[in-house]
Scaffold this motif. Structure first.
Motif, short mmCIF file in Angstrom:
data_model
loop_
_atom_site.label_atom_id
_atom_site.label_comp_id
_atom_site.label_asym_id
_atom_site.label_seq_id
_atom_site.Cartn_x
_atom_site.Cartn_y
_atom_site.Cartn_z
N GLY A 129 14.71 3.99 -11.75
CA GLY A 129 14.60 5.19 -10.94
C GLY A 129 12.94 5.18 -10.48
O GLY A 129 12.74 5.50 -9.37
N ILE A 130 12.08 4.60 -11.24
CA ILE A 130 10.63 4.64 -10.96
C ILE A 130 10.49 3.71 -9.94
O ILE A 130 9.73 4.02 -8.83
N LEU A 131 11.01 2.32 -9.90
CA LEU A 131 11.18 1.31 -9.04
C LEU A 131 11.66 2.04 -7.74
O LEU A 131 11.05 1.46 -6.52
N VAL A 132 12.65 2.57 -7.71
CA VAL A 132 13.29 3.15 -6.30
C VAL A 132 12.50 4.01 -5.87
O VAL A 132 12.18 4.01 -4.45
N ALA A 133 11.95 4.90 -6.42
CA ALA A 133 10.85 5.96 -5.92
C ALA A 133 9.78 5.27 -5.22
O ALA A 133 9.32 5.66 -4.28
N LEU A 134 9.25 4.37 -6.12
CA LEU A 134 7.95 3.62 -5.48
C LEU A 134 8.28 2.60 -4.28
O LEU A 134 7.46 2.75 -3.29
N LEU A 135 9.68 2.05 -4.61
CA LEU A 135 9.91 1.25 -3.33
C LEU A 135 10.15 2.14 -1.94
O LEU A 135 9.76 1.84 -0.86
N GLN A 138 5.96 7.35 3.24
CA GLN A 138 5.94 8.98 2.94
C GLN A 138 6.15 9.43 1.60
O GLN A 138 7.21 8.82 1.27
N ALA A 139 5.34 10.18 0.89
CA ALA A 139 5.64 10.34 -0.30
C ALA A 139 6.68 11.43 -0.56
O ALA A 139 7.30 11.13 -1.75
N HIS A 140 6.92 12.24 0.32
CA HIS A 140 8.20 13.03 0.12
C HIS A 140 9.67 12.49 -0.01
O HIS A 140 10.44 12.75 -0.73
N ILE A 141 9.67 11.23 0.58
CA ILE A 141 10.79 10.36 0.48
C ILE A 141 10.84 9.54 -0.88
O ILE A 141 11.99 9.72 -1.29
N GLY A 142 9.76 9.21 -1.24
CA GLY A 142 9.68 8.56 -2.64
C GLY A 142 10.08 9.65 -3.57
O GLY A 142 10.55 9.51 -4.68
N GLY A 143 9.62 10.98 -3.31
CA GLY A 143 9.75 12.07 -4.43
C GLY A 143 11.20 12.38 -4.29
O GLY A 143 11.72 12.77 -5.32
N SER A 144 11.90 12.52 -3.25
CA SER A 144 13.30 12.53 -3.05
C SER A 144 14.14 11.60 -4.05
O SER A 144 15.07 11.88 -4.55
N ALA A 145 13.53 10.18 -3.93
CA ALA A 145 14.55 9.23 -4.47
C ALA A 145 14.04 9.41 -5.96
O ALA A 145 15.02 9.11 -6.67
N GLY A 146 13.05 9.59 -6.21
CA GLY A 146 12.71 9.88 -7.72
C GLY A 146 13.66 11.14 -8.49
O GLY A 146 13.90 11.04 -9.58
N TYR A 147 13.70 12.12 -7.57
CA TYR A 147 14.31 13.63 -7.82
C TYR A 147 16.04 12.93 -8.22
O TYR A 147 16.63 13.27 -9.10
N GLY A 148 16.47 12.07 -7.08
CA GLY A 148 17.76 11.53 -7.33
C GLY A 148 17.90 10.64 -8.84
O GLY A 148 18.92 11.01 -9.28
N VAL A 154 12.38 20.12 -4.27
CA VAL A 154 11.72 18.96 -3.75
C VAL A 154 11.26 19.32 -2.37
O VAL A 154 12.20 19.80 -1.61
N GLU A 155 9.99 19.45 -2.25
CA GLU A 155 9.61 19.66 -0.83
C GLU A 155 9.65 18.64 0.17
O GLU A 155 9.38 17.51 -0.48
N GLY A 156 10.25 18.99 1.30
CA GLY A 156 10.49 17.89 2.27
C GLY A 156 11.54 16.96 1.88
O GLY A 156 11.70 15.74 2.31
N LEU A 157 12.91 17.41 1.24
CA LEU A 157 13.73 16.79 0.77
C LEU A 157 14.41 15.88 1.91
O LEU A 157 14.73 16.27 2.70
N ASN A 158 14.62 14.62 1.47
CA ASN A 158 15.49 13.49 2.21
C ASN A 158 16.78 13.17 1.50
O ASN A 158 16.55 12.78 0.47
N TRP A 159 17.74 13.78 1.93
CA TRP A 159 18.97 13.54 1.41
C TRP A 159 19.50 12.17 0.98
O TRP A 159 19.81 11.84 0.19
N LEU A 160 19.31 11.27 2.01
CA LEU A 160 19.39 9.96 2.08
C LEU A 160 18.74 9.22 0.78
O LEU A 160 19.26 8.38 -0.03
N ALA A 161 17.59 9.53 0.78
CA ALA A 161 16.48 8.85 0.03
C ALA A 161 16.91 9.48 -1.43
O ALA A 161 17.24 8.62 -2.57
N LEU A 162 17.49 10.74 -1.68
CA LEU A 162 17.70 11.25 -3.01
C LEU A 162 19.10 10.74 -3.44
O LEU A 162 19.22 10.30 -4.59
#
Length: 180
Positions: free
Chosen positions: A68-74, A81-91, A144-152
């Protein structure tokens, strides 16, 4: 062959009745041997357990957290864009947090003496895990601010697939049970 299959439910009912009444277990073992089933001795059971170690839920959970950490960082590195990493991390968190609660609940169920109690506990903890996962996904737009559903979704699915990777990478059996 058909006769053996036809008698199987009766034989099983007889065994269950014998166990419920508390009859001598040697009678049950003798009947099992008559049917071609050879119970393992204590030493043979230890060898089978040593040859097939169980897969630790906590190790799978640690693998999920790492992935999960690797996916968020990737996701963050690829998009910048940090909000896309945050969305993946929240997923990924929507998988890891409920799985940790599930693993904790199951680890407490190990002491259950009755098989039915353990099975009921498993289903209860699985329902809690599913409910918490759904609740976390419903709460995502507010948390999640600026949520990206695809990244999540990417973080969620990739983290969830760690179960399959863990089973695939599990050490192969050292010996067959037939060798005992």
């Amino acid at each position: 062959m058909a006769e053996t299959t036809a008698n199987y439910p009766e034989s099983l009912a007889h065994k269950n009745a014998a166990l419920a009444v508390g009859s001598d277990s040697d009678e049950w073992v003798d009947e099992a041997q008559d049917e071609g089933f050879k119970p393992l001795t204590r030493e043979e059971a230890k060898k089978v357990r040593a040859a097939n170690p169980p897969l630790s839920l906590w190790m799978v959970l640690a693998g999920q957290a790492g992935v999960g950490i690797l996916v968020a960082l990737l996701a963050w590195a690829l998009t910048g864009q940090a909000h896309i990493g945050g969305s993946a991390g929240y997923g990924a968190l929507a998988v890891v947090i409920p799985a940790a609660l599930f693993a904790r609940g199951l680890s407490r169920q190990k002491s259950a003496m009755h098989g039915n109690a353990a099975l009921i506990g498993f289903f209860i903890w699985e329902m809690v895990k599913i409910a918490l996962t759904v609740a976390m996904l419903f709460a995502a737009p507010r948390l999640v601010e600026g949520l990206n559903w695809l990244a999540l979704l990417a973080g969620f699915v990739v983290t969830m697939k760690v179960y399959w990777v863990a089973m695939w990478l599990r050490p192969a059996r050292k010996k067959s049970i037939n060798n005992f």
